[in-house]
Design a protein around this motif. Structure first.
Motif, mmCIF file in Angstrom:
data_model
loop_
_atom_site.group_PDB
_atom_site.id
_atom_site.type_symbol
_atom_site.label_atom_id
_atom_site.label_comp_id
_atom_site.label_asym_id
_atom_site.label_seq_id
_atom_site.Cartn_x
_atom_site.Cartn_y
_atom_site.Cartn_z
ATOM 1 N N CYS A 60 0.788 -1.233 0.000
ATOM 2 C CA CYS A 60 0.000 0.000 0.000
ATOM 3 C C CYS A 60 0.825 1.291 0.000
ATOM 4 O O CYS A 60 0.350 2.331 -0.414
ATOM 5 N N HIS A 61 2.040 1.222 0.493
ATOM 6 C CA HIS A 61 2.847 2.456 0.594
ATOM 7 C C HIS A 61 4.330 2.130 0.430
ATOM 8 O O HIS A 61 4.918 1.443 1.267
ATOM 9 N N ALA A 62 4.900 2.616 -0.665
ATOM 10 C CA ALA A 62 6.326 2.350 -0.910
ATOM 11 C C ALA A 62 6.999 3.556 -1.554
ATOM 12 O O ALA A 62 6.333 4.424 -2.128
ATOM 13 N N HIS A 63 8.292 3.604 -1.394
ATOM 14 C CA HIS A 63 9.138 4.524 -2.158
ATOM 15 C C HIS A 63 10.167 3.588 -2.796
ATOM 16 O O HIS A 63 11.254 3.378 -2.252
ATOM 17 N N ALA A 64 9.764 2.998 -3.924
ATOM 18 C CA ALA A 64 10.498 1.848 -4.463
ATOM 19 C C ALA A 64 11.980 2.133 -4.705
ATOM 20 O O ALA A 64 12.841 1.314 -4.376
ATOM 21 N N ILE A 206 -0.604 10.489 0.511
ATOM 22 C CA ILE A 206 0.041 11.509 1.354
ATOM 23 C C ILE A 206 0.511 10.898 2.675
ATOM 24 O O ILE A 206 -0.058 9.911 3.147
ATOM 25 N N HIS A 207 1.581 11.461 3.257
ATOM 26 C CA HIS A 207 2.012 11.050 4.608
ATOM 27 C C HIS A 207 1.192 11.844 5.618
ATOM 28 O O HIS A 207 0.971 13.031 5.437
ATOM 29 N N LEU A 208 0.775 11.198 6.704
ATOM 30 C CA LEU A 208 -0.112 11.901 7.640
ATOM 31 C C LEU A 208 0.114 11.465 9.086
ATOM 32 O O LEU A 208 0.184 10.269 9.380
ATOM 33 N N ALA A 243 -0.633 7.617 4.561
ATOM 34 C CA ALA A 243 0.390 6.721 5.103
ATOM 35 C C ALA A 243 0.673 7.068 6.551
ATOM 36 O O ALA A 243 0.941 8.230 6.879
ATOM 37 N N HIS A 244 0.546 6.075 7.387
ATOM 38 C CA HIS A 244 0.990 6.070 8.778
ATOM 39 C C HIS A 244 -0.116 6.336 9.806
ATOM 40 O O HIS A 244 -0.516 5.415 10.496
ATOM 41 N N CYS A 245 -0.562 7.600 9.960
ATOM 42 C CA CYS A 245 -1.615 7.901 10.950
ATOM 43 C C CYS A 245 -1.285 7.250 12.305
ATOM 44 O O CYS A 245 -2.082 6.463 12.838
ATOM 45 N N THR A 294 5.165 -1.533 2.989
ATOM 46 C CA THR A 294 6.540 -1.703 3.473
ATOM 47 C C THR A 294 7.177 -0.375 3.835
ATOM 48 O O THR A 294 8.075 -0.325 4.643
ATOM 49 N N ASP A 295 6.712 0.733 3.165
ATOM 50 C CA ASP A 295 7.431 2.006 3.174
ATOM 51 C C ASP A 295 8.712 1.819 2.356
ATOM 52 O O ASP A 295 8.907 0.781 1.720
ATOM 53 N N GLY A 296 9.597 2.806 2.377
ATOM 54 C CA GLY A 296 10.805 2.705 1.549
ATOM 55 C C GLY A 296 11.899 1.903 2.241
ATOM 56 O O GLY A 296 11.970 1.880 3.465
HETATM 57 ZN ZN ZN Z 1 6.715 6.895 3.340
#
Ligand code: ZN
Length: 436
Positions: A60-64, A206-208, A243-245, A294-296
């Motif tokens: 769902c959320h990556a910075h490949a 968006i990061h939040l 992303a995150h919350c 995973t995130d980056g």
């Molecule tokens: Zn991120």
């Protein structure tokens, strides 16, 4: 394009049990389950005897392309990690680096059973190119700050990117808008983003609310929490991956639920950067939609959905002192259907006739998978990426018995490693002597 998977055990998440059957795939979709229609003549057949099939994972959320800085910013607090390492190396990136970094990420993600990911980074066109070639799916966002953009891109470039790539490659590639966060982007810029999302009918990533400090700064600056602030600016009036919350109160949680925001939960990053614990159990009970990410790899440090699923369960159970929360079928659902829905791949994450043929097949014959009292538990808590024998996306085999079928892995390892040393100013050389 037709594929038959015969004699395979389908793991049904709700029943937590397997049924042995055959799956026929035609034109990227599941055509039939059970009896093989007499006129079905598959181009390819996989013998699933003794193996288990589940829907493929989505990230769902990556910075490949942050694969290039894997292991380069270790053991630092979030602000120093970001300011002293990440922003610095990102100023050395060039457009081609993104392509090779994303290609490396595709190799790694396919190997751990992912067929799609939500990307939020720079030169999104290069990520889209890597995804198109790999046969994967992606919801790609170009990370934006509203000023001093990396690569000096303008909103005109972003619009051109959306026009060129959105819903292309048989719908495998979708474009999202990627304003970095409410702490980096001005309210006027975020309003503009909401307007463009409406104009193109695309989502926002968006990061939040990553820390209590961000919440306090937002309260001081805008008189609102970051969640309430984005809600007021109209960001949640569109499909939104937040992303995150991590630092959210009950009022924030009801806004997220009411607005249908998809929370991307990335627990390994939270642990590594000591950001705290996001209230996943509370989200689910309040009706907030959740996907796993995973995130980056700069903060993760790998792209392994099995580990993310496992950590999500373990952390919540231990933190709440409640072993019954997040049972393994729920964790599997979050990593498959939950993430696929967040990214807008609504036909994926499920095994049923008519669904996208996005599937993974596990070898359950390894020592750590024996016995099979509970296959779902074995997959969540015991399996390794190397147990995944086949990865199928839109009916196309991306991984077969350990071999990547759509990607020149050796070339990618060489190029990515060479570029990683250049951007970090290292004099090291790649270990692969790639000859082409
Ligand atoms: Zn991120």
């Amino acid at each position: 394009m037709s594929l038959l998977i015969k004699n395979v055990n389908i793991l049904t998440f709700d029943k937590k049990q397997t049924d042995t059957t055959s799956i026929c795939i035609k034109d990227g979709h599941i055509f039939s389950i059970g009896e093989i229609p007499p006129d079905f003549t598959p181009k390819e057949t996989i013998d699933g005897t003794g193996k288990v099939i589940i829907p493929a994972f989505f990230n769902c959320h990556a910075h490949a392309s942050m694969t290039l800085v894997r292991g380069w910013a270790e053991d630092l607090p979030f602000d120093r990690w970001l300011n002293e390492k990440i922003w610095v190396v990102e100023s050395a990136l060039c457009e081609e680096d993104i392509y090779w970094g994303a290609s490396l990420a595709c190799c790694e993600m396919i190997r751990s059973g992912m067929v799609g990911f939500g990307e939020d980074y720079f030169w999104a066109n290069q990520v889209a190119k890597a995804v198109a070639q790999s046969g994967m799916k992606s919801a790609v966002a170009w990370c934006l700050f509203g000023e001093n953009e990396i690569g000096k891109i303008t909103m005109k470039d972003v619009r051109a990117f959306i026009k060129e790539w959105h819903n292309t490659h048989d719908g495998r590639i979708k474009c999202f808008l990627g304003p970095h966060s409410p702490y980096m982007c001005s309210p006027d810029f975020l309003k503009e983003i909401a307007m463009i999302a409406g104009e193109f009918n695309v989502g926002i990533h968006i990061h939040l609310s990553e820390s209590e400090e961000q919440v306090q700064t937002s309260l001081k600056k805008y008189g609102k929490t970051p969640v309430a602030h984005l809600n007021e600016l109209g960001i949640f009036d569109h499909r939104c991956i937040a992303a995150h919350c991590i630092s959210v109160d009950d009022e924030d949680i009801s806004i997220l639920a009411e607005k249908g925001v998809y929370v991307a939960h990335t627990p390994k990053t939270y642990m590594k950067l000591a950001l705290g614990i996001a209230p996943v159990d509370k989200f689910l009970k309040a009706g907030v939609k959740v996907g796993l990410g995973t995130d980056g790899p700069a903060s993760n440090n790998d792209l392994n959905m099995l580990e993310i699923m496992r950590l999500t369960g373990l952390i919540q159970k231990n933190h709440l002192i409640k072993p019954e929360v997040l049972p393994n079928n729920v964790l599997l659902d979050l990593a498959t259907r939950g993430s696929a829905m967040a990214l807008g791949f609504e036909d994926s994450g499920i095994i049923k006739v008519g669904a996208s043929a996005d599937l993974i097949i596990f070898n359950t014959g390894k020592p750590h998978m024996i016995p099979k009292h509970n296959i779902a538990a074995n997959i969540v808590y015991s399996s390794h990426p190397s147990d995944i024998d086949y990865v199928i996306c839109d009916g196309k085999v991306l991984l077969s018995k350990g071999e990547l079928k759509t990607i020149d892995e050796e070339h990618i390892l060489y190029e990515a490693e060479k570029r990683a040393y250049r951007i970090t100013g290292s004099s090291m050389e790649p270990m692969w002597n790639y000859k082409g």
